[in-house]
Enzyme design. Structure first.
Site, PDB file in Angstrom:
ATOM      1  N   HIS A 262       0.811  -1.227   0.000  1.00 47.81           N
ATOM      2  CA  HIS A 262       0.000   0.000   0.000  1.00 47.81           C
ATOM      3  C   HIS A 262       0.838   1.269   0.000  1.00 47.81           C
ATOM      4  O   HIS A 262       0.456   2.281  -0.554  1.00 47.81           O
ATOM      5  CB  HIS A 262      -0.966  -0.006   1.174  1.00 47.81           C
ATOM      6  CG  HIS A 262      -0.313   0.011   2.520  1.00 47.81           C
ATOM      7  ND1 HIS A 262       0.211  -1.124   3.101  1.00 47.81           N
ATOM      8  CD2 HIS A 262      -0.095   1.034   3.411  1.00 47.81           C
ATOM      9  CE1 HIS A 262       0.714  -0.820   4.290  1.00 47.81           C
ATOM     10  NE2 HIS A 262       0.549   0.489   4.497  1.00 47.81           N
ATOM     11  N   ASP A 263       2.007   1.225   0.653  1.00 51.08           N
ATOM     12  CA  ASP A 263       2.847   2.426   0.736  1.00 51.08           C
ATOM     13  C   ASP A 263       4.062   2.352  -0.187  1.00 51.08           C
ATOM     14  O   ASP A 263       5.105   2.960   0.081  1.00 51.08           O
ATOM     15  CB  ASP A 263       3.319   2.640   2.182  1.00 51.08           C
ATOM     16  CG  ASP A 263       2.266   3.370   3.022  1.00 51.08           C
ATOM     17  OD1 ASP A 263       1.388   4.036   2.428  1.00 51.08           O
ATOM     18  OD2 ASP A 263       2.320   3.266   4.260  1.00 51.08           O
ATOM     19  N   LYS A 266       6.116   5.469  -1.104  1.00 52.96           N
ATOM     20  CA  LYS A 266       6.960   6.192  -0.149  1.00 52.96           C
ATOM     21  C   LYS A 266       8.439   6.035  -0.483  1.00 52.96           C
ATOM     22  O   LYS A 266       9.273   6.772   0.056  1.00 52.96           O
ATOM     23  CB  LYS A 266       6.679   5.706   1.273  1.00 52.96           C
ATOM     24  CG  LYS A 266       5.347   6.204   1.810  1.00 52.96           C
ATOM     25  CD  LYS A 266       5.137   5.817   3.268  1.00 52.96           C
ATOM     26  CE  LYS A 266       3.835   6.396   3.805  1.00 52.96           C
ATOM     27  NZ  LYS A 266       3.608   6.025   5.225  1.00 52.96           N
ATOM     28  N   HIS A 291       2.860  10.075  -2.643  1.00 48.32           N
ATOM     29  CA  HIS A 291       3.253   8.660  -2.575  1.00 48.32           C
ATOM     30  C   HIS A 291       2.168   7.755  -3.142  1.00 48.32           C
ATOM     31  O   HIS A 291       2.456   6.651  -3.598  1.00 48.32           O
ATOM     32  CB  HIS A 291       3.597   8.259  -1.129  1.00 48.32           C
ATOM     33  CG  HIS A 291       2.417   7.909  -0.291  1.00 48.32           C
ATOM     34  ND1 HIS A 291       1.661   8.861   0.371  1.00 48.32           N
ATOM     35  CD2 HIS A 291       1.843   6.714   0.020  1.00 48.32           C
ATOM     36  CE1 HIS A 291       0.684   8.259   1.052  1.00 48.32           C
ATOM     37  NE2 HIS A 291       0.785   6.959   0.851  1.00 48.32           N
ATOM     38  N   HIS A 315      -6.217   3.724  -1.011  1.00 52.74           N
ATOM     39  CA  HIS A 315      -6.290   3.490   0.437  1.00 52.74           C
ATOM     40  C   HIS A 315      -6.392   4.774   1.258  1.00 52.74           C
ATOM     41  O   HIS A 315      -6.632   4.721   2.471  1.00 52.74           O
ATOM     42  CB  HIS A 315      -5.108   2.645   0.911  1.00 52.74           C
ATOM     43  CG  HIS A 315      -3.778   3.330   0.873  1.00 52.74           C
ATOM     44  ND1 HIS A 315      -3.078   3.532  -0.288  1.00 52.74           N
ATOM     45  CD2 HIS A 315      -2.997   3.844   1.861  1.00 52.74           C
ATOM     46  CE1 HIS A 315      -1.926   4.126  -0.031  1.00 52.74           C
ATOM     47  NE2 HIS A 315      -1.856   4.334   1.272  1.00 52.74           N
ATOM     48  N   HIS A 316      -6.252   5.943   0.624  1.00 52.79           N
ATOM     49  CA  HIS A 316      -6.454   7.208   1.348  1.00 52.79           C
ATOM     50  C   HIS A 316      -7.747   7.903   0.927  1.00 52.79           C
ATOM     51  O   HIS A 316      -7.997   9.036   1.367  1.00 52.79           O
ATOM     52  CB  HIS A 316      -5.260   8.143   1.130  1.00 52.79           C
ATOM     53  CG  HIS A 316      -4.071   7.789   1.969  1.00 52.79           C
ATOM     54  ND1 HIS A 316      -4.070   7.849   3.349  1.00 52.79           N
ATOM     55  CD2 HIS A 316      -2.826   7.344   1.615  1.00 52.79           C
ATOM     56  CE1 HIS A 316      -2.892   7.474   3.809  1.00 52.79           C
ATOM     57  NE2 HIS A 316      -2.116   7.150   2.775  1.00 52.79           N
ATOM     58  N   ASP A 344      -6.109  -0.835   8.255  1.00 52.44           N
ATOM     59  CA  ASP A 344      -4.945   0.032   8.458  1.00 52.44           C
ATOM     60  C   ASP A 344      -5.124   0.911   9.688  1.00 52.44           C
ATOM     61  O   ASP A 344      -4.221   1.025  10.536  1.00 52.44           O
ATOM     62  CB  ASP A 344      -4.731   0.887   7.205  1.00 52.44           C
ATOM     63  CG  ASP A 344      -3.409   1.633   7.236  1.00 52.44           C
ATOM     64  OD1 ASP A 344      -2.439   1.087   7.801  1.00 52.44           O
ATOM     65  OD2 ASP A 344      -3.352   2.739   6.685  1.00 52.44           O
TER      66      ASP A 344
END
Length: 419
Positions: A262-263, A266, A291, A315-316, A344
């Site tokens: 998911h990240d 980054k 990101h 996811h955000h 999360d």
């Protein structure tokens, strides 16, 4: 490998039985028809010989009827139960019927004057349950000459001959069936070896894919000063919730891969922003939010990892449309991303971080419920609320290796198509 052997055996058995089931009836029918044709061919040839011997191939003279009558009588009682001879115009010149043929004649379907040009036959099952062959033979003095008359004969197939034909047909069908079974048994070792080799290669590819996903997830986590346990926990929490919602196959695989990665974006965020201990200002937050787009670019078009895009890109996002980067709302947000968002936040609130202690379970669930219909999909929150106590109990006290073990079972259950 036992699974591959069993699977190959089942498939070969199914194909073999299908072949035997299809080929045997066909062989039976072909054998029976061939037997009929042999009987008819002999009858046709013999009828031509007898008629030619009686000089009855010319049926237009003054003695045509007498010759035809004599030929018809010769043909009955041996080969035929009924023998009929017609002129070239289709007029009946003679007919001879045996005692056994008399009850047959009334059961035969009527027909008009003969006008055919080639020999043929009919196989008939009469109302009396007797089997007869009806033979039609055009008569010619020369093989390529004009038709001078017609012969039609009815042969009653005796019970012994009928039984012999059926028996021979059955033997042929049985041989075809046995040949199919032998072929199936012969190719079984070859197919098993190929299946095992394919399974071994497929499992190696699967394991390399899973290892790559986990390694990339751990690299991302360590880039963010995390131990990597967070990735395993949120992936497992998401997968358990997905199972409760009925996800399986490709949607479940996308959820698991996306939870691990998911990240991913980054990786492209500068250390000064990513590792800043204090609060980010507006400009820094704007960079941090990139990101999501960077992560989507990393996993998109990456073949096996492409399924992670739903979670990585969404996811955000928030249920009420206040999230980023696209401000999607409600079911515009992919389900995998909606599930992950709950897992999360649950894990973030429940875990110890350098800057905070874990929140009590009651407070965690209260915060999640406050986000119901705003941050989170109400249906996902409701399902997760029912699961939360059991999920928390399973995770309690587990280090990274322990959570990795839980997730490993989950990954192989949903990714291993060779089970």
């Amino acid at each position: 490998m036992k699974h591959s052997r069993r699977k190959a055996a089942h498939r070969i058995a199914a194909v073999t039985l299908l072949m035997a089931g299809c080929a045997s009836p066909v062989a039976w029918l072909v054998s029976r028809e061939n037997a009929e044709q042999q009987v008819v061919a002999f009858a046709q040839e013999e009828s031509r010989r007898v008629i030619a011997g009686q000089e009855s191939l010319r049926l237009d003279g003054p003695n045509a009827a007498a010759k035809a009558e004599q030929a018809a009588q010769l043909l009955t009682g041996g080969l035929f139960e009924i023998a009929e001879i017609y002129s070239a115009a289709g007029d009946k010149l003679a007919e001879s019927v045996t005692a056994a043929g008399e009850p047959l004649e009334a059961q035969l379907p009527p027909h008009g004057k003969p006008s055919y040009t080639r020999a043929s036959y009919e196989s008939l099952r009469l109302p009396s349950d007797q089997w007869v062959l009806r033979v039609f033979v055009p008569l010619r003095e020369l093989a390529d000459g004009p038709i001078t008359g017609y012969f039609e004969g009815v042969r009653l197939i005796p019970a012994w001959q009928h039984a012999q034909i059926l028996s021979d047909a059955f033997i042929v069908a049985l041989m075809v069936c046995l040949a199919s079974l032998v072929c199936g048994a012969a190719i079984y070792p070859v197919v098993v070896r190929l299946a095992e080799e394919n399974e071994r290669k497929a499992r190696l590819v699967l394991e390399s894919h899973i290892a790559m996903m986990e390694a990339l997830g751990r690299a991302i986590a360590k880039r963010d000063s995390d131990t990597g346990a967070h990735n395993y926990r949120v992936a497992w929490l998401s997968a358990k919730t997905g199972e409760a919602l009925g996800l399986q196959g490709a949607p479940m695989q996308s959820l698991i891969a996306g939870s691990f990665l998911h990240d991913a974006g980054k990786i492209g965020i500068p250390d000064a922003i990513l590792l800043k201990p204090g609060r980010l200002d507006d400009a820094e937050m704007q960079i941090m939010r990139t990101h999501v787009e960077q992560g989507e670019q990393i996993v998109s078009g990456a073949g096996w990892l492409d399924g992670a895009r739903d979670v990585v890109a969404g996811h955000h996002e928030k249920w009420d449309g206040s999230g980023y980067p696209l401000g999607l709302r409600g079911e515009q947000i992919p389900l995998a991303a909606r599930i992950f968002a709950v897992a999360d936040v649950f894990d973030a609130l429940s875990s110890r971080r350098p800057y905070k202690e874990p929140f009590p379970p009651e407070q965690v669930m209260r915060i999640l419920q406050e986000g119901r219909g705003q941050h989170f999909d109400p249906q996902v929150i409701d399902v997760f609320t029912d699961l939360a106590p059991a999920l928390r109990a399973q995770l309690e006290g587990l280090d990274e290796e322990g959570v990795k073990g839980l997730m490993s079972d989950m990954v192989h259950r949903h990714f291993d198509t060779l089970q």
